[in-house]
Design an enzyme around this catalytic site. Structure first.
Site, short mmCIF file in Angstrom:
data_model
loop_
_atom_site.label_atom_id
_atom_site.label_comp_id
_atom_site.label_asym_id
_atom_site.label_seq_id
_atom_site.Cartn_x
_atom_site.Cartn_y
_atom_site.Cartn_z
N GLY A 91 2.61 -2.91 8.49
CA GLY A 91 2.78 -3.18 9.91
C GLY A 91 4.23 -3.50 10.23
N GLU A 122 -6.32 -5.69 3.91
CA GLU A 122 -6.33 -6.92 3.11
C GLU A 122 -7.44 -6.89 2.07
N THR A 134 0.83 -1.21 0.00
CA THR A 134 0.00 0.00 0.00
C THR A 134 0.86 1.25 0.00
C1 LIG Z 1 -3.75 -18.35 10.77
C2 LIG Z 1 -3.92 -17.44 11.98
C3 LIG Z 1 -3.38 -16.02 11.68
C4 LIG Z 1 -4.40 -15.03 12.02
C5 LIG Z 1 -4.28 -13.86 11.14
C6 LIG Z 1 -5.40 -12.95 11.34
C7 LIG Z 1 -5.25 -11.73 10.50
C8 LIG Z 1 -4.27 -10.77 11.10
C9 LIG Z 1 -3.64 -10.01 10.00
C10 LIG Z 1 -3.13 -8.67 10.42
C11 LIG Z 1 -2.18 -8.14 9.41
C12 LIG Z 1 -2.85 -7.66 8.18
C13 LIG Z 1 -2.23 -6.37 7.74
C14 LIG Z 1 -2.80 -5.88 6.44
C15 LIG Z 1 -2.10 -6.04 5.29
C16 LIG Z 1 -2.60 -5.46 4.06
O1 LIG Z 1 -3.62 -4.79 4.02
S1 LIG Z 1 -1.66 -5.82 2.69
C17 LIG Z 1 -2.39 -4.92 1.39
C18 LIG Z 1 -3.74 -5.47 1.01
N1 LIG Z 1 -4.18 -4.84 -0.19
C19 LIG Z 1 -5.15 -5.34 -0.94
O2 LIG Z 1 -5.81 -6.31 -0.62
C20 LIG Z 1 -5.39 -4.63 -2.24
C21 LIG Z 1 -6.78 -4.84 -2.74
N2 LIG Z 1 -6.81 -4.69 -4.20
C22 LIG Z 1 -6.70 -5.80 -5.00
O3 LIG Z 1 -6.58 -6.94 -4.58
C23 LIG Z 1 -6.78 -5.54 -6.48
O4 LIG Z 1 -6.40 -4.21 -6.76
C24 LIG Z 1 -8.18 -5.79 -7.04
C25 LIG Z 1 -9.19 -4.96 -6.30
C26 LIG Z 1 -8.49 -7.25 -6.90
C27 LIG Z 1 -8.21 -5.39 -8.47
O5 LIG Z 1 -7.05 -5.95 -9.04
P1 LIG Z 1 -6.87 -5.89 -10.60
O6 LIG Z 1 -5.61 -6.49 -11.01
O7 LIG Z 1 -7.14 -4.49 -11.01
O8 LIG Z 1 -7.96 -6.91 -10.98
P2 LIG Z 1 -9.25 -6.79 -11.84
O9 LIG Z 1 -8.99 -6.05 -13.11
O10 LIG Z 1 -10.37 -6.35 -10.98
O11 LIG Z 1 -9.36 -8.33 -12.15
C28 LIG Z 1 -8.33 -8.99 -12.91
C29 LIG Z 1 -8.52 -10.46 -12.74
O12 LIG Z 1 -7.74 -10.88 -11.62
C30 LIG Z 1 -8.54 -11.61 -10.73
N3 LIG Z 1 -8.00 -11.42 -9.41
C31 LIG Z 1 -7.84 -10.24 -8.76
N4 LIG Z 1 -7.29 -10.47 -7.56
C32 LIG Z 1 -7.07 -11.81 -7.46
C33 LIG Z 1 -6.52 -12.64 -6.43
N5 LIG Z 1 -6.09 -12.16 -5.27
N6 LIG Z 1 -6.46 -13.95 -6.70
C34 LIG Z 1 -6.91 -14.45 -7.86
N7 LIG Z 1 -7.46 -13.72 -8.87
C35 LIG Z 1 -7.53 -12.41 -8.64
C36 LIG Z 1 -9.91 -11.05 -10.91
O13 LIG Z 1 -10.88 -11.96 -10.45
C37 LIG Z 1 -9.94 -10.87 -12.41
O14 LIG Z 1 -10.16 -12.11 -12.99
P3 LIG Z 1 -11.06 -12.17 -14.33
O15 LIG Z 1 -12.41 -11.67 -13.93
O16 LIG Z 1 -11.04 -13.61 -14.71
O17 LIG Z 1 -10.39 -11.24 -15.32
C1 LIG Z 2 -4.70 -1.49 10.42
C2 LIG Z 2 -4.20 -1.55 9.01
C3 LIG Z 2 -3.07 -2.30 8.71
C4 LIG Z 2 -2.58 -2.34 7.42
N1 LIG Z 2 -1.44 -3.07 7.15
C5 LIG Z 2 -0.95 -3.06 5.89
C6 LIG Z 2 0.26 -3.78 5.60
O1 LIG Z 2 0.85 -4.40 6.47
N2 LIG Z 2 0.74 -3.74 4.33
C7 LIG Z 2 0.12 -3.05 3.32
O2 LIG Z 2 0.60 -3.04 2.20
N3 LIG Z 2 -1.06 -2.37 3.57
C8 LIG Z 2 -1.58 -2.37 4.82
N4 LIG Z 2 -2.75 -1.69 5.08
C9 LIG Z 2 -3.37 -0.90 4.01
C10 LIG Z 2 -4.65 -1.53 3.52
O3 LIG Z 2 -4.37 -2.65 2.75
C11 LIG Z 2 -5.43 -0.48 2.72
O4 LIG Z 2 -5.84 0.53 3.60
C12 LIG Z 2 -6.64 -1.12 2.05
O5 LIG Z 2 -6.22 -1.95 1.00
C13 LIG Z 2 -7.62 -0.07 1.50
O6 LIG Z 2 -6.98 0.79 0.58
P1 LIG Z 2 -7.04 2.38 0.81
O7 LIG Z 2 -6.68 2.65 2.21
O8 LIG Z 2 -6.26 3.01 -0.27
O9 LIG Z 2 -8.57 2.75 0.64
P2 LIG Z 2 -9.34 3.19 -0.78
O10 LIG Z 2 -9.10 2.13 -1.75
O11 LIG Z 2 -8.83 4.56 -1.05
O12 LIG Z 2 -10.78 3.17 -0.25
C14 LIG Z 2 -11.48 4.39 0.06
C15 LIG Z 2 -12.92 4.20 -0.46
O13 LIG Z 2 -12.85 4.07 -1.88
C16 LIG Z 2 -13.66 2.98 -2.28
N5 LIG Z 2 -13.15 2.34 -3.50
C17 LIG Z 2 -11.85 2.11 -3.83
N6 LIG Z 2 -11.77 1.43 -4.98
C18 LIG Z 2 -13.05 1.22 -5.39
C19 LIG Z 2 -13.64 0.56 -6.50
N7 LIG Z 2 -12.90 -0.02 -7.46
N8 LIG Z 2 -15.00 0.52 -6.58
C20 LIG Z 2 -15.76 1.08 -5.62
N9 LIG Z 2 -15.27 1.74 -4.54
C21 LIG Z 2 -13.93 1.80 -4.44
C22 LIG Z 2 -13.56 2.00 -1.11
O14 LIG Z 2 -14.68 1.09 -1.13
C23 LIG Z 2 -13.57 2.92 0.09
O15 LIG Z 2 -14.91 3.20 0.47
C24 LIG Z 2 -3.26 -1.63 6.39
C25 LIG Z 2 -4.39 -0.88 6.68
C26 LIG Z 2 -4.87 -0.85 7.98
C27 LIG Z 2 -6.11 -0.04 8.29
#
Ligand SMILES: CCCCCCCCCCCCC/C=C/C(=O)SCCNC(=O)CCNC(=O)[C@H](O)C(C)(C)COP(=O)(O)OP(=O)(O)OC[C@H]1O[C@@H](n2cnc3c(N)ncnc32)[C@H](O)[C@@H]1OP(=O)(O)O
Ligand SMILES: Cc1cc2nc3c(=O)[nH]c(=O)nc-3n(C[C@H](O)[C@H](O)[C@H](O)COP(=O)(O)OP(=O)(O)OC[C@H]3O[C@@H](n4cnc5c(N)ncnc54)[C@H](O)[C@@H]3O)c2cc1C
Length: 671
Positions: free
Chosen positions: A193, A436, A154
């Site tokens: 994190g 996530e 991110t």
């Molecule tokens: C076991 C015990 C442990 C306990 C643990 C508990 C949890 C504690 C955890 C705490 C720590 C967590 C900290 C947080 C970390 C983070 O947040 S890391 C960052 C996370 N960020 C995201 O998740 C980003 C979200 N965005 C996306 O995933 C992508 O941008 C999107 C929204 C999916 C769009 O991607 P894009 O490439 O633009 O895809 P599309 O054009 O929409 O689709 C293309 C095709 O790809 C397929 N697809 C997309 N994602 C996936 C995937 N992950 N896997 C498989 N396929 C995927 C999608 O379906 C499309 O397919 P088609 O429709 O066939 O084209």
């Molecule tokens: C506690 C915490 C821990 C985290 N840890 C990590 C980490 O370890 N590593 C890491 O890489 N990231 C981490 N993140 C980041 C996290 O993955 C992002 O905050 C998350 O993916 C959301 O993206 P954003 O913050 O840019 O929100 P945005 O994507 O900017 O979302 C803002 C609004 O826009 C809307 N929006 C965005 N895209 C669309 C769309 N295509 N269609 C419709 N609405 C849309 C959303 O629904 C939302 O309402 C963490 C976040 C938090 C809160």
């Protein structure tokens, strides 16, 4: 479980005495069997009773900096203790997960462990995205915590749309290195994190450029800090992003690159490669880069169940000891758990904790099955797993987050106290709605999959199990088989889901035919798309919960089987009444059938009432994991509230200095 010797609140004691089933049997089921339960209890005693791991001062009174330093210290002690323990017992990933992301961990380091991302994302990325050679170089050091990593994807400007990430890695064939740059402020990594002051390495997701061409985002392992001094390396701009709603000790950070050079071998090349001369070898599927996110989404479903189970244990025990407002004016004040409206706040959350736990087990098994197929190059079922992991993560975290808030409210003023632990549990639960993959975005991903599935259904194509109902109900527009049974409730929800998918599909198609692009048409139909994904997931949860709990009830005592059946009944009837509007739109239901649902709700709440405390006891939470003055096993809430109040630094002196500096002058100044 706490020592049973202590004085138990008499109301709570009575609740336990009237249970109709054995709590211990539920504890074994809930914790995955006798062996796992015993191991859990051993680890709890081993860690939670260690004097070095106590919080002398409640952490809510610590400064931001003190809290971080306290959490790192405890992480160190925990990991050293675990290492000693595992030297004797053998390595177990479960123990790591319990300590770094599970219930035990949340009891030890309440506001989040700065090393969780190291174990839950950095290590899994090495396992899923590194070549065997790269694993040989990095995995042993990461497992032993000789290096501490984070997952830096991110950015300040992008979290959801990861194809829009701006950090870049330009390949230099002359030196066979990648040059990392953050070309804009918005391209700074933001949120990871442990990034701020804890990790010295990161998996960095950046746009790969080679031979003047961009090949999209890929993962790179980057050293951030000197391994001896921990000083940031040249070109690394790093720091902390500041205080947050929750997860206050996770040490989320920011990271900017200025001409940082890393060797070619630091690109994780399991899926895609860059050869020495800069030739790009593309992956079998670009989405394989997204594998780590899917792993955590799957794990988060279990976390949602844990958060909800903790909160409902606290609220249920509190509701059994809190007396307020006579029902019969001629009788004493009842336990608030006897107010039926209070039961409606509590018991459906108990049911959801069960359902989300069963869902977590399901999606975990599906994940392991499909990633096993992936390892053999078979990507066939990856789309289905992606669609299911997205909607389950979204629905379970959203319901858990709103459930924790409702449970806080159910405890009145005392629920508003830090020492209730509701604020911390809520901060943790609600973060998962965002991280996530933000929930709306994930529901849209599932909807994208459902649109394709509906198109296949229209062509009479075979559908995978989780969407087969679309074919079954493709040509029906009205559900007339309602008999109120749980199986028919499930069919009704599947029917509604099929209609919602049809409506969303037709909206998109209509807009496309009127000249909008696919993307514009999808955006304009976004509300219907997310609703279709939402109800699709709820239909799945109903079916899966019914099948699994029915099956489980065959292997339990008759007494516990009754409880599991009541959980199914409550979850199903509550779902009908919560989503009644959607049901009435497509299902033939008359007034008497709706009233019958209301009666069934009240009946099953009354059936669960005598066992409510015993059920939450069966979750077997250690008092230190609950960490709540309202939810302790002994139920002595007023004594605990008063004890906690004495710990306030302000209560360490009868008169605070501000009296002499300000209040007294104010009071004497005759304003
Ligand atoms: C076991 C015990 C442990 C306990 C643990 C508990 C949890 C504690 C955890 C705490 C720590 C967590 C900290 C947080 C970390 C983070 O947040 S890391 C960052 C996370 N960020 C995201 O998740 C980003 C979200 N965005 C996306 O995933 C992508 O941008 C999107 C929204 C999916 C769009 O991607 P894009 O490439 O633009 O895809 P599309 O054009 O929409 O689709 C293309 C095709 O790809 C397929 N697809 C997309 N994602 C996936 C995937 N992950 N896997 C498989 N396929 C995927 C999608 O379906 C499309 O397919 P088609 O429709 O066939 O084209
Ligand atoms: C506690 C915490 C821990 C985290 N840890 C990590 C980490 O370890 N590593 C890491 O890489 N990231 C981490 N993140 C980041 C996290 O993955 C992002 O905050 C998350 O993916 C959301 O993206 P954003 O913050 O840019 O929100 P945005 O994507 O900017 O979302 C803002 C609004 O826009 C809307 N929006 C965005 N895209 C669309 C769309 N295509 N269609 C419709 N609405 C849309 C959303 O629904 C939302 O309402 C963490 C976040 C938090 C809160």
């Amino acid at each position: 479980m706490p020592a049973k010797a202590q004085k138990i609140n008499p109301d709570l004691l009575k609740e336990r005495q009237k249970a109709s089933f054995k709590t211990e049997e539920l504890a074994v089921w809930w914790n995955g069997g006798q062996k796992k339960l015993e191991n859990k209890r051993f680890l709890e005693d081993y860690f939670l009773n260690d004097p070095a791991l106590q919080d002398d001062l409640p952490i809510s009174y610590m400064s931001h900096k003190e809290l971080y330093e306290h959490s790192v210290k405890k992480s160190y002690i925990v990991l050293k203790k675990l290492h000693e323990y595992q030297k004797k017992t053998g390595n177990s990933i479960d123990n790591y997960m319990a300590l770094l992301g599970g219930n035990l961990g949340s009891g030890l380091i309440k506001e989040g462990n700065p090393l969780t991302v190291h174990f839950v994302m950095f290590l899994p990325t090495l396992l899923g995205q590194a070549t065997p050679e790269q694993q040989a170089e990095w995995l042993p050091r990461a497992w032993n915590c000789n290096i501490i990593g984070t997952y830096a994807q991110t950015e300040l400007g992008h979290g959801t749309f990861i194809r829009g990430l701006e950090a870049r890695a330009d390949y230099d064939p002359k030196t066979q290195e990648f040059v990392l740059n953050s070309p804009t402020l918005t391209s700074y990594k933001w949120w990871p994190g442990g990034l701020a002051h804890t990790a010295n390495y990161a998996v960095v997701v950046a746009q790969l450029y080679t031979k003047g061409e961009c090949h999209g985002i890929h993962p790179f392992i980057v050293q951030l800090r000197d391994e001896e001094t921990h000083m940031p390396l040249p070109g690394i701009k790093i720091g902390e992003i500041g205080t947050k709603v929750g997860m206050k000790s996770v040490n989320n950070g920011y990271l900017g690159f200025e001409k940082v050079r890393i060797p070619r071998k630091n690109m994780l090349m399991k899926n895609a490669q860059v050869l020495e001369d800069g030739t790009f070898v593309k992956p079998k599927a670009s989405v394989l880069t997204y594998g780590t996110m899917m792993f955590v989404r799957v794990a988060i479903v279990g976390d949602a169940s844990n958060n909800l189970a903790k909160a409902v244990t606290i609220a249920t025990r509190y509701s059994a000891v809190r007396r307020q407002s006579p029902i019969d004016p001629n009788k004493p004040e009842p336990q608030i758990i006897d107010h039926v409206t209070q039961q409606l706040k509590l018991f459906p959350q108990i049911a959801k904790a069960f359902v989300f736990k069963v869902a977590a087990n399901y999606i975990w098994d599906l994940y392991n099955q499909i990633t096993g197929e992936l390892a053999k190059g078979d990507l066939e079922r990856l789309p289905e797993l992606h669609a299911m992991s997205c909607c389950l993560k979204a629905i379970c975290t959203a319901d858990a987050s709103s459930g924790v808030e409702l449970l806080r409210l159910s405890c009145g003023g005392h629920g508003y106290m830090e020492c209730s632990n509701f604020p911390t549990i809520y901060g943790i639960a609600t973060a998962a709605v965002t991280y996530e993959g933000e929930n709306t975005v994930l529901l849209l991903q599932t909807a994208r999959y459902l649109m394709k599935a509906w198109s296949l259904a229209l062509q009479n194509e075979k559908l995978v199990p989780t969407v087969a109902y679309l074919g079954e109900y493709r040509d029906s527009t009205r559900f007339t088989n309602w008999d109120g049974s749980v199986p028919q409730i499930i069919e009704a929800f599947k029917f509604v889901a099929a209609q919602k998918v049809r409506l969303a599909y037709n909206s998109v198609e209509k807009r496309r035919q009127s000249g909008y692009s696919q993307e514009e048409a999808a955006n304009l139909s976004g509300i219907e798309l997310t609703q279709a994904a939402n109800i699709h997931c709820r239909a799945f949860l109903l079916q899966m919960c019914y099948e699994q709990l029915e099956q489980n009830s065959k292997d339990t005592s008759p007494a516990l089987a009754v409880i599991l059946k009541d959980i199914i009944e409550l979850y199903s009837v509550d779902a009908c009444l919560t989503h009644l509007g959607e049901l009435l739109r497509f299902v033939q239901l008359d007034e008497s059938q709706v009233s019958q649902l209301q009666r069934r709700l009240e009946t099953v709440l009354a059936r669960i009432r005598p066992n409510a405390v015993a059920i939450v006891d069966g979750f077997d939470f250690h008092d230190r994991v609950l960490s709540s003055a309202l939810g302790a096993y002994d139920g002595n809430v007023y004594e605990r509230l008063f004890q906690e109040a004495q710990k306030s630094p302000l209560n360490q002196e009868p008169v605070n200095k501000s009296f002499h500096e300000y209040l007294k002058p104010l009071m004497k100044s005759n304003l």
